[in-house]
Motif scaffolding. Structure first.
Motif, PDB file in Angstrom:
ATOM      1  N   PHE A  13       0.824  -1.206   0.000  1.00  0.00           N
ATOM      2  CA  PHE A  13       0.000   0.000   0.000  1.00  0.00           C
ATOM      3  C   PHE A  13       0.864   1.265   0.000  1.00  0.00           C
ATOM      4  O   PHE A  13       0.534   2.246  -0.671  1.00  0.00           O
ATOM      5  CB  PHE A  13      -0.968   0.019   1.183  1.00  0.00           C
ATOM      6  CG  PHE A  13      -2.058  -1.008   1.077  1.00  0.00           C
ATOM      7  CD1 PHE A  13      -2.814  -1.126  -0.071  1.00  0.00           C
ATOM      8  CD2 PHE A  13      -2.318  -1.864   2.131  1.00  0.00           C
ATOM      9  CE1 PHE A  13      -3.818  -2.081  -0.170  1.00  0.00           C
ATOM     10  CE2 PHE A  13      -3.321  -2.816   2.036  1.00  0.00           C
ATOM     11  CZ  PHE A  13      -4.071  -2.928   0.891  1.00  0.00           C
ATOM     12  N   ARG A  14       1.971   1.241   0.733  1.00  0.00           N
ATOM     13  CA  ARG A  14       2.881   2.405   0.718  1.00  0.00           C
ATOM     14  C   ARG A  14       3.471   2.609  -0.672  1.00  0.00           C
ATOM     15  O   ARG A  14       3.576   3.744  -1.150  1.00  0.00           O
ATOM     16  CB  ARG A  14       3.996   2.234   1.760  1.00  0.00           C
ATOM     17  CG  ARG A  14       3.545   2.509   3.190  1.00  0.00           C
ATOM     18  CD  ARG A  14       4.710   2.596   4.143  1.00  0.00           C
ATOM     19  NE  ARG A  14       5.409   1.330   4.316  1.00  0.00           N
ATOM     20  CZ  ARG A  14       5.101   0.398   5.231  1.00  0.00           C
ATOM     21  NH1 ARG A  14       4.107   0.610   6.071  1.00  0.00           N
ATOM     22  NH2 ARG A  14       5.778  -0.713   5.305  1.00  0.00           N
ATOM     23  N   ASP A  15       3.866   1.511  -1.326  1.00  0.00           N
ATOM     24  CA  ASP A  15       4.412   1.606  -2.685  1.00  0.00           C
ATOM     25  C   ASP A  15       3.367   2.148  -3.657  1.00  0.00           C
ATOM     26  O   ASP A  15       3.670   3.000  -4.501  1.00  0.00           O
ATOM     27  CB  ASP A  15       4.911   0.240  -3.170  1.00  0.00           C
ATOM     28  CG  ASP A  15       6.131  -0.247  -2.412  1.00  0.00           C
ATOM     29  OD1 ASP A  15       6.767   0.551  -1.689  1.00  0.00           O
ATOM     30  OD2 ASP A  15       6.451  -1.454  -2.529  1.00  0.00           O
ATOM     31  N   ILE A  16       2.137   1.657  -3.534  1.00  0.00           N
ATOM     32  CA  ILE A  16       1.061   2.146  -4.401  1.00  0.00           C
ATOM     33  C   ILE A  16       0.843   3.631  -4.156  1.00  0.00           C
ATOM     34  O   ILE A  16       0.724   4.422  -5.103  1.00  0.00           O
ATOM     35  CB  ILE A  16      -0.233   1.344  -4.169  1.00  0.00           C
ATOM     36  CG1 ILE A  16      -0.076  -0.066  -4.747  1.00  0.00           C
ATOM     37  CG2 ILE A  16      -1.445   2.059  -4.785  1.00  0.00           C
ATOM     38  CD1 ILE A  16      -1.196  -1.026  -4.386  1.00  0.00           C
ATOM     39  N   GLN A  17       0.819   4.036  -2.897  1.00  0.00           N
ATOM     40  CA  GLN A  17       0.617   5.440  -2.565  1.00  0.00           C
ATOM     41  C   GLN A  17       1.693   6.319  -3.188  1.00  0.00           C
ATOM     42  O   GLN A  17       1.394   7.325  -3.833  1.00  0.00           O
ATOM     43  CB  GLN A  17       0.609   5.624  -1.044  1.00  0.00           C
ATOM     44  CG  GLN A  17       0.383   7.055  -0.609  1.00  0.00           C
ATOM     45  CD  GLN A  17       0.328   7.190   0.904  1.00  0.00           C
ATOM     46  OE1 GLN A  17       0.735   6.304   1.646  1.00  0.00           O
ATOM     47  NE2 GLN A  17      -0.189   8.308   1.361  1.00  0.00           N
ATOM     48  N   LYS A  18       2.944   5.922  -3.036  1.00  0.00           N
ATOM     49  CA  LYS A  18       4.059   6.723  -3.550  1.00  0.00           C
ATOM     50  C   LYS A  18       3.994   6.848  -5.074  1.00  0.00           C
ATOM     51  O   LYS A  18       4.094   7.942  -5.627  1.00  0.00           O
ATOM     52  CB  LYS A  18       5.388   6.089  -3.121  1.00  0.00           C
ATOM     53  CG  LYS A  18       6.587   6.868  -3.585  1.00  0.00           C
ATOM     54  CD  LYS A  18       7.870   6.220  -3.097  1.00  0.00           C
ATOM     55  CE  LYS A  18       9.040   7.069  -3.508  1.00  0.00           C
ATOM     56  NZ  LYS A  18      10.046   6.391  -4.232  1.00  0.00           N
ATOM     57  N   MET A 115      -4.489   5.704  -2.697  1.00  0.00           N
ATOM     58  CA  MET A 115      -4.531   6.485  -3.926  1.00  0.00           C
ATOM     59  C   MET A 115      -5.152   7.873  -3.710  1.00  0.00           C
ATOM     60  O   MET A 115      -5.223   8.659  -4.642  1.00  0.00           O
ATOM     61  CB  MET A 115      -5.334   5.713  -4.983  1.00  0.00           C
ATOM     62  CG  MET A 115      -4.705   4.385  -5.349  1.00  0.00           C
ATOM     63  SD  MET A 115      -5.842   3.266  -6.206  1.00  0.00           S
ATOM     64  CE  MET A 115      -6.149   4.171  -7.718  1.00  0.00           C
ATOM     65  N   ALA A 116      -5.619   8.144  -2.506  1.00  0.00           N
ATOM     66  CA  ALA A 116      -6.258   9.425  -2.155  1.00  0.00           C
ATOM     67  C   ALA A 116      -7.456   9.720  -3.052  1.00  0.00           C
ATOM     68  O   ALA A 116      -7.641  10.840  -3.517  1.00  0.00           O
ATOM     69  CB  ALA A 116      -5.248  10.563  -2.186  1.00  0.00           C
TER      70      ALA A 116
END
Length: 138
Positions: A13-18, A115-116
């Motif tokens: 999830f952190r990788d997707i967010q970044k 993904m905000a």
């Protein structure tokens, strides 16, 4: 983002967010990782994200709940604070059989947050009480 998931899922999830912040896309390698970690519900969760089916309800007291419109049109109220969804798949696959980390609705919530793209809705504390008790919606 505090979760009740294994470290590999949290890192995903952190990788997707970044990457999503930089490119507004999820690359193929992360999509494959999603499928590997979460199984068949990954694609269904991504469909819910694409349909903007996730809404974060927040009240003045600071309580939060997430409502997800499922593929059938049914509304599910999910709680990340206790990692719970009332859908049959969560009850059967996650709780009874221990064969999955979560259902497509909770995965869609995590993805929307990463993904905000979560819809936001402010509701009163009284409305939140109704949502939490299952007696009504916003």
């Amino acid at each position: 983002m505090r979760t009740f998931l294994p470290a590999v899922a949290e890192q995903l999830f952190r990788d997707i967010q970044k990457i999503y912040e930089e490119t507004t896309q999820i690359p193929d390698d992360l999509l494959i990782a999603l499928k590997f970690v979460f199984g068949t519900c990954a694609l269904q969760a991504l469909d819910l994200v694409d349909q903007r089916s996730v809404t974060c309800l927040s009240s003045p007291s600071g309580r939060k709940a997430f409502q997800v419109i499922g593929g059938s049109g049914r509304l599910y109220t999910c709680f990340l604070s206790c990692h719970y969804c009332p859908c049959p798949a969560f009850t059967y696959t996650v709780l009874r059989r221990n064969q999955g980390l979560l259902c497509k609705h909770i995965l869609a919530v995590y993805l929307c947050q990463a993904m905000a793209v979560t819809q936001q809705e402010s509701i009163s504390d009284q409305q939140m009480s109704a949502v939490l008790s299952g007696t009504g919606g916003p």
